[in-house]
Motif scaffolding. Structure first.
Motif, PDB file in Angstrom:
ATOM      1  N   SER A 110       0.819  -1.198   0.000  1.00 24.13           N
ATOM      2  CA  SER A 110       0.000   0.000   0.000  1.00 24.13           C
ATOM      3  C   SER A 110       0.857   1.255   0.000  1.00 24.13           C
ATOM      4  CB  SER A 110      -0.907  -0.004   1.228  1.00 24.13           C
ATOM      5  OG  SER A 110      -0.112   0.046   2.409  1.00 24.13           O
ATOM      6  N   VAL A 111       0.171   2.378  -0.063  1.00 31.03           N
ATOM      7  CA  VAL A 111       0.783   3.693   0.115  1.00 31.03           C
ATOM      8  C   VAL A 111      -0.130   4.470   1.059  1.00 31.03           C
ATOM      9  CG1 VAL A 111       1.921   3.759  -2.153  1.00 31.03           C
ATOM     10  CG2 VAL A 111      -0.389   4.675  -1.910  1.00 31.03           C
ATOM     11  N   LEU A 112       0.420   5.501   1.675  1.00 30.22           N
ATOM     12  CA  LEU A 112      -0.383   6.351   2.539  1.00 30.22           C
ATOM     13  C   LEU A 112      -0.943   7.493   1.698  1.00 30.22           C
ATOM     14  CD1 LEU A 112      -1.211   6.604   5.537  1.00 30.22           C
ATOM     15  CD2 LEU A 112       0.650   8.265   5.776  1.00 30.22           C
ATOM     16  N   ASP A 113      -2.223   7.723   1.847  1.00 30.30           N
ATOM     17  CA  ASP A 113      -2.883   8.810   1.128  1.00 30.30           C
ATOM     18  C   ASP A 113      -3.530   9.730   2.147  1.00 30.30           C
ATOM     19  OD1 ASP A 113      -3.805  10.329  -0.993  1.00 30.30           O
ATOM     20  OD2 ASP A 113      -5.467   8.998  -1.474  1.00 30.30           O
ATOM     21  N   PHE A 114      -3.607  10.995   1.793  1.00 29.66           N
ATOM     22  CA  PHE A 114      -4.230  11.985   2.665  1.00 29.66           C
ATOM     23  C   PHE A 114      -5.565  12.390   2.061  1.00 29.66           C
ATOM     24  CE2 PHE A 114      -4.538  16.593   3.990  1.00 29.66           C
ATOM     25  CZ  PHE A 114      -4.980  16.317   5.264  1.00 29.66           C
ATOM     26  N   PRO A 126      -4.428   0.646  -1.506  1.00 28.70           N
ATOM     27  CA  PRO A 126      -3.649  -0.283  -2.328  1.00 28.70           C
ATOM     28  C   PRO A 126      -2.735   0.458  -3.306  1.00 28.70           C
ATOM     29  CG  PRO A 126      -5.946  -0.951  -2.239  1.00 28.70           C
ATOM     30  CD  PRO A 126      -5.867   0.410  -1.611  1.00 28.70           C
ATOM     31  N   ARG A 127      -1.526  -0.038  -3.430  1.00 28.30           N
ATOM     32  CA  ARG A 127      -0.547   0.528  -4.350  1.00 28.30           C
ATOM     33  C   ARG A 127      -1.019   0.325  -5.795  1.00 28.30           C
ATOM     34  NH1 ARG A 127       4.532   1.953  -3.927  1.00 28.30           N
ATOM     35  NH2 ARG A 127       4.651   1.265  -1.759  1.00 28.30           N
ATOM     36  N   ILE A 128      -0.855   1.344  -6.610  1.00 32.55           N
ATOM     37  CA  ILE A 128      -1.150   1.244  -8.043  1.00 32.55           C
ATOM     38  C   ILE A 128       0.123   1.559  -8.821  1.00 32.55           C
ATOM     39  CG2 ILE A 128      -3.618   1.734  -7.802  1.00 32.55           C
ATOM     40  CD1 ILE A 128      -3.033   4.637  -8.597  1.00 32.55           C
ATOM     41  N   GLU A 129       0.127   1.247 -10.081  1.00 30.37           N
ATOM     42  CA  GLU A 129       1.333   1.386 -10.895  1.00 30.37           C
ATOM     43  C   GLU A 129       1.925   2.790 -10.848  1.00 30.37           C
ATOM     44  OE1 GLU A 129       2.759   0.710 -15.493  1.00 30.37           O
ATOM     45  OE2 GLU A 129       0.974  -0.333 -14.779  1.00 30.37           O
ATOM     46  N   SER A 130       1.071   3.799 -10.866  1.00 35.44           N
ATOM     47  CA  SER A 130       1.573   5.175 -10.880  1.00 35.44           C
ATOM     48  C   SER A 130       2.268   5.578  -9.571  1.00 35.44           C
ATOM     49  CB  SER A 130       0.445   6.156 -11.194  1.00 35.44           C
ATOM     50  OG  SER A 130      -0.546   6.102 -10.194  1.00 35.44           O
ATOM     51  N   ASP A 131       2.099   4.791  -8.503  1.00 41.75           N
ATOM     52  CA  ASP A 131       2.789   5.079  -7.242  1.00 41.75           C
ATOM     53  C   ASP A 131       4.276   4.769  -7.331  1.00 41.75           C
ATOM     54  OD1 ASP A 131       0.437   5.861  -5.877  1.00 41.75           O
ATOM     55  OD2 ASP A 131      -0.009   3.766  -5.390  1.00 41.75           O
ATOM     56  N   ILE A 136       3.853   7.212  -0.420  1.00 43.85           N
ATOM     57  CA  ILE A 136       2.625   8.001  -0.355  1.00 43.85           C
ATOM     58  C   ILE A 136       2.034   8.102  -1.749  1.00 43.85           C
ATOM     59  CG2 ILE A 136       3.374   9.336   1.648  1.00 43.85           C
ATOM     60  CD1 ILE A 136       3.864  11.714  -0.247  1.00 43.85           C
ATOM     61  N   ARG A 137       0.753   8.347  -1.804  1.00 45.90           N
ATOM     62  CA  ARG A 137       0.077   8.606  -3.079  1.00 45.90           C
ATOM     63  C   ARG A 137       0.289  10.077  -3.384  1.00 45.90           C
ATOM     64  NH1 ARG A 137      -4.314   5.677  -4.675  1.00 45.90           N
ATOM     65  NH2 ARG A 137      -2.710   4.087  -4.623  1.00 45.90           N
ATOM     66  N   TRP A 138       1.192  10.351  -4.329  1.00 48.35           N
ATOM     67  CA  TRP A 138       1.517  11.734  -4.659  1.00 48.35           C
ATOM     68  C   TRP A 138       0.347  12.354  -5.414  1.00 48.35           C
ATOM     69  CZ3 TRP A 138       5.312  14.403  -2.581  1.00 48.35           C
ATOM     70  CH2 TRP A 138       5.506  15.705  -3.042  1.00 48.35           C
TER      71      TRP A 138
END
Length: 161
Positions: A110-114, A126-131, A136-138
């Motif tokens: 995963s990534v952390l999202d705000f 959940p982590r996606i390809e663009s991460d 973190i989810r930029w």
């Protein structure tokens, strides 16, 4: 209001693990005054870098991020970023927070999202390809930092011990 102690005493208190709030209470000052002095002394270099990264992703004035900085996931993210930047002044608890954050990201893939409007604003998603390798989810449309600040956002290839 009582004056803060000499720089050498303030440095020792900070390095011993006293929080800005505790030091402020000891000397009748505000936590902001303690932090400002430590920044001026160059002791908050890594914290400033982390704040710069997160401000670039989620500007406080636009997102209200400042209202959610006391939550554990945010604190662990900050510890992780300081750890990745090589901050030698981290406490044992902060290192544990950094490792906990890394372990969670790896185990959950995963990534952390705000998401400030959510009940829990700091969400592991959940982590996606663009991460890529980022932790973190930029946010779309936001410029990524460069150099060491950009590298700090990446999950290391191997778990750090």
């Amino acid at each position: 209001m009582t004056k803060l102690p000499q720089n050498s005493i303030l440095k020792r208190l900070s390095e011993t693990g006293y929080s800005d709030a505790r030091i402020a209470d000891m000397y009748g000052a505000t936590p902001q005054a303690v932090n400002a002095r430590l920044v001026a002394m160059g002791l908050r270099r890594y914290r400033q870098k982390v704040t710069g990264i997160l401000e670039r992703a989620w500007p406080t004035s636009e997102t209200g991020r400042g209202d959610f900085v006391n939550l554990n996931r945010y604190r662990d993210l900050c510890c992780f970023l300081r750890w990745r930047l090589g901050d030698p002044d981290m406490t044992a608890n902060q290192v544990r927070g950094a490792k906990r954050f890394e372990r969670t990201v790896r185990e959950r893939n995963s990534v952390l999202d705000f998401q400030p409007e959510a009940d829990e604003p700091w969400l592991f998603v959940p982590r996606i390809e663009s991460d890529g390798r980022m932790v973190i989810r930029w946010p779309q449309g936001r410029e990524l930092p460069e150099g060491e600040l950009r590298a700090a956002l990446d999950l290391p290839e191997e778990p750090q011990e």
